[in-house]
Design an enzyme around this catalytic site. Structure first.
Site, PDB file in Angstrom:
ATOM      1  CE1 TYR A  48      -2.999  -3.066   0.673  1.00 30.24           C
ATOM      2  CE2 TYR A  48      -3.515  -2.204   2.840  1.00 30.24           C
ATOM      3  CZ  TYR A  48      -3.695  -3.153   1.868  1.00 30.24           C
ATOM      4  OH  TYR A  48      -4.575  -4.178   2.093  1.00 30.24           O
ATOM      5  CG  LEU A 188     -18.372  -1.653   3.557  1.00 24.12           C
ATOM      6  CD1 LEU A 188     -18.131  -0.166   3.804  1.00 24.12           C
ATOM      7  CD2 LEU A 188     -19.655  -2.113   4.251  1.00 24.12           C
ATOM      8  CB  ILE A 227     -10.280  -4.403   7.805  1.00 18.81           C
ATOM      9  CG1 ILE A 227     -10.103  -5.453   6.690  1.00 18.81           C
ATOM     10  CG2 ILE A 227      -9.719  -4.941   9.107  1.00 18.81           C
ATOM     11  CD1 ILE A 227      -8.629  -5.661   6.287  1.00 18.81           C
ATOM     12  CB  SER A 230     -14.547   5.206   4.455  1.00 16.81           C
ATOM     13  OG  SER A 230     -15.107   6.434   4.029  1.00 16.81           O
ATOM     14  NE  ARG A 235     -18.579   7.347   1.899  1.00 17.54           N
ATOM     15  CZ  ARG A 235     -18.847   8.458   1.220  1.00 17.54           C
ATOM     16  NH1 ARG A 235     -20.042   9.025   1.319  1.00 17.54           N
ATOM     17  NH2 ARG A 235     -17.940   9.017   0.450  1.00 17.54           N
ATOM     18  CG  ASN A 239     -18.100   2.277   7.345  1.00 16.19           C
ATOM     19  OD1 ASN A 239     -19.305   2.357   7.094  1.00 16.19           O
ATOM     20  ND2 ASN A 239     -17.166   2.485   6.430  1.00 16.19           N
TER      21      ASN A 239
HETATM   22  P1  A2P Z   1     -15.339   6.496   0.453  1.00 13.74           P
HETATM   23  O1  A2P Z   1     -13.887   6.446   0.770  1.00 13.74           O
HETATM   24  O2  A2P Z   1     -15.724   7.625  -0.439  1.00 13.74           O
HETATM   25  O3  A2P Z   1     -16.208   6.398   1.698  1.00 13.74           O
HETATM   26  P2  A2P Z   1     -14.474  -1.757   0.976  1.00 13.74           P
HETATM   27  O4  A2P Z   1     -14.105  -1.495   2.401  1.00 13.74           O
HETATM   28  O5  A2P Z   1     -15.509  -2.837   0.805  1.00 13.74           O
HETATM   29  O6  A2P Z   1     -13.293  -1.927   0.064  1.00 13.74           O
HETATM   30  O7  A2P Z   1     -15.244  -0.444   0.447  1.00 13.74           O
HETATM   31  C1  A2P Z   1     -14.564   0.778   0.304  1.00 13.74           C
HETATM   32  C2  A2P Z   1     -15.336   1.639  -0.648  1.00 13.74           C
HETATM   33  O8  A2P Z   1     -16.677   1.815  -0.147  1.00 13.74           O
HETATM   34  C3  A2P Z   1     -14.745   2.992  -0.792  1.00 13.74           C
HETATM   35  O9  A2P Z   1     -14.910   3.369  -2.138  1.00 13.74           O
HETATM   36  C4  A2P Z   1     -15.568   3.880   0.117  1.00 13.74           C
HETATM   37  O10 A2P Z   1     -15.660   5.167  -0.425  1.00 13.74           O
HETATM   38  C5  A2P Z   1     -16.903   3.197   0.127  1.00 13.74           C
HETATM   39  N1  A2P Z   1     -17.565   3.257   1.439  1.00 13.74           N
HETATM   40  C6  A2P Z   1     -16.985   3.118   2.652  1.00 13.74           C
HETATM   41  N2  A2P Z   1     -17.887   3.194   3.637  1.00 13.74           N
HETATM   42  C7  A2P Z   1     -19.079   3.379   3.041  1.00 13.74           C
HETATM   43  C8  A2P Z   1     -20.414   3.534   3.535  1.00 13.74           C
HETATM   44  N3  A2P Z   1     -20.671   3.531   4.842  1.00 13.74           N
HETATM   45  N4  A2P Z   1     -21.398   3.714   2.630  1.00 13.74           N
HETATM   46  C9  A2P Z   1     -21.127   3.741   1.302  1.00 13.74           C
HETATM   47  N5  A2P Z   1     -19.900   3.596   0.773  1.00 13.74           N
HETATM   48  C10 A2P Z   1     -18.882   3.412   1.635  1.00 13.74           C
END
Ligand code: A2P
Length: 260
Positions: A48, A188, A227, A230, A235, A239
């Site tokens: 990363y 997510l 994990i 965001s 968000r 979460n």
């Molecule tokens: P953002 O950074 O704009 O919140 P995952 O953890 O499944 O990889 O998902 C990450 C993605 O989901 C990111 O693009 C993030 O965008 C978005 N995301 C994170 N939390 C939420 C939430 N509570 N609702 C909608 N989208 C979310």
């Protein structure tokens, strides 16, 4: 009722928070916001290229390494005995810590010999007390078999891509049978079609929460470590705001039925 402050005990005897903050494509500011919002587990990786930002981020929020559970991973190109040891030292240096809570093989390697040598290096770190727990990521059952054939040290964790559309029920059962805790990366569904499922919207509206919170509560109640990541402050907070509602058995079954 199970809460976001709960932990799961790893095979190593150490405890890992059930909810952590994923940091792929996430920077220092978001990590600091997450730490202030209550996350106490941060998942990064050499690949990363943000370990330094993660270390700076939780310190910006006034936390010390003792306050947090830190995971990092050795990347494929660094696998092998000596290079894994070097990779571990670099991760600790970048994060500004003496030792990690958990060090993972990021992806399996196509060369069995390299896999085994890498795991031997991880075992060495564990034996020396340089790391609290060691584990793997993106491992299939046959990858786990390979390690088991050459080592008595069971991975503490297998971190896999997992969400209600792809619940990996068989692999999760296999992890459990071996004493391996399953961690879900991208719980997510990377913010994709998962969160638009009408079943989730319906359950979310019954509890007055978001679809993402329903998915993360589903994981919490199944004791799958999640994990989510965001970069958005609302968000990030949402979460980990999962303790104000509980899914019923019927709602869990409805979410289970989303599996494709
Ligand atoms: P953002 O950074 O704009 O919140 P995952 O953890 O499944 O990889 O998902 C990450 C993605 O989901 C990111 O693009 C993030 O965008 C978005 N995301 C994170 N939390 C939420 C939430 N509570 N609702 C909608 N989208 C979310």
């Amino acid at each position: 009722m199970i809460t976001t402050s709960d932990t799961v005990t790893l095979d190593s005897g150490h405890r890992m928070p059930l909810v952590g903050f994923g940091t792929w494509q996430v920077g220092r500011k978001a990590v600091a916001i997450a730490a202030a919002a209550g996350y106490r587990s941060f998942d990064t990786a050499a690949m990363y290229a943000n370990e330094k930002q993660v270390g700076d981020g939780f310190r910006d929020a006034g936390l010390t390494p003792d306050d947090v559970f830190l995971t990092s991973k050795v990347w494929r190109s660094d696998m092998g005995y000596q290079s894994t040891l070097r990779s571990y030292a670099a991760s600790c240096r970048n994060l500004g810590v003496d030792a990690l809570d958990l060090f993972l093989i990021h992806w399996p390697h196509s060369d069995d010999r390299v896999m085994i040598e890498t795991w031997r290096a991880m075992e060495h770190l564990l034996e020396q007390g340089d790391v609290e727990s060691i584990g793997v990521s993106n491992f299939s059952e046959s990858d786990l078999d390979l390690l088991a054939a050459h080592s008595n040290v069971v991975p503490a964790v297998n971190q896999i891509e997992l969400n209600p559309l792809r619940p990996h029920t068989t692999l999760r059962g296999e992890n459990q049978r071996r004493g391996i805790v399953t961690t879900a990366w991208s719980p997510l569904g990377q913010g994709g079609p998962l969160l638009a499922c009408p079943e989730l919207t319906s359950i979310a509206s019954q509890h007055g929460v978001s679809e993402a919170q329903v998915v993360l509560r589903w994981m919490l109640q199944k004791q799958i470590v999640a994990i989510p990541r965001s970069s958005n402050p609302q968000r990030i907070a949402q979460n980990i705001d999962l303790d104000g509602f509980e899914l019923t058995d019927a709602q869990i079954a409805r979410i289970d039925s989303l599996a494709r």
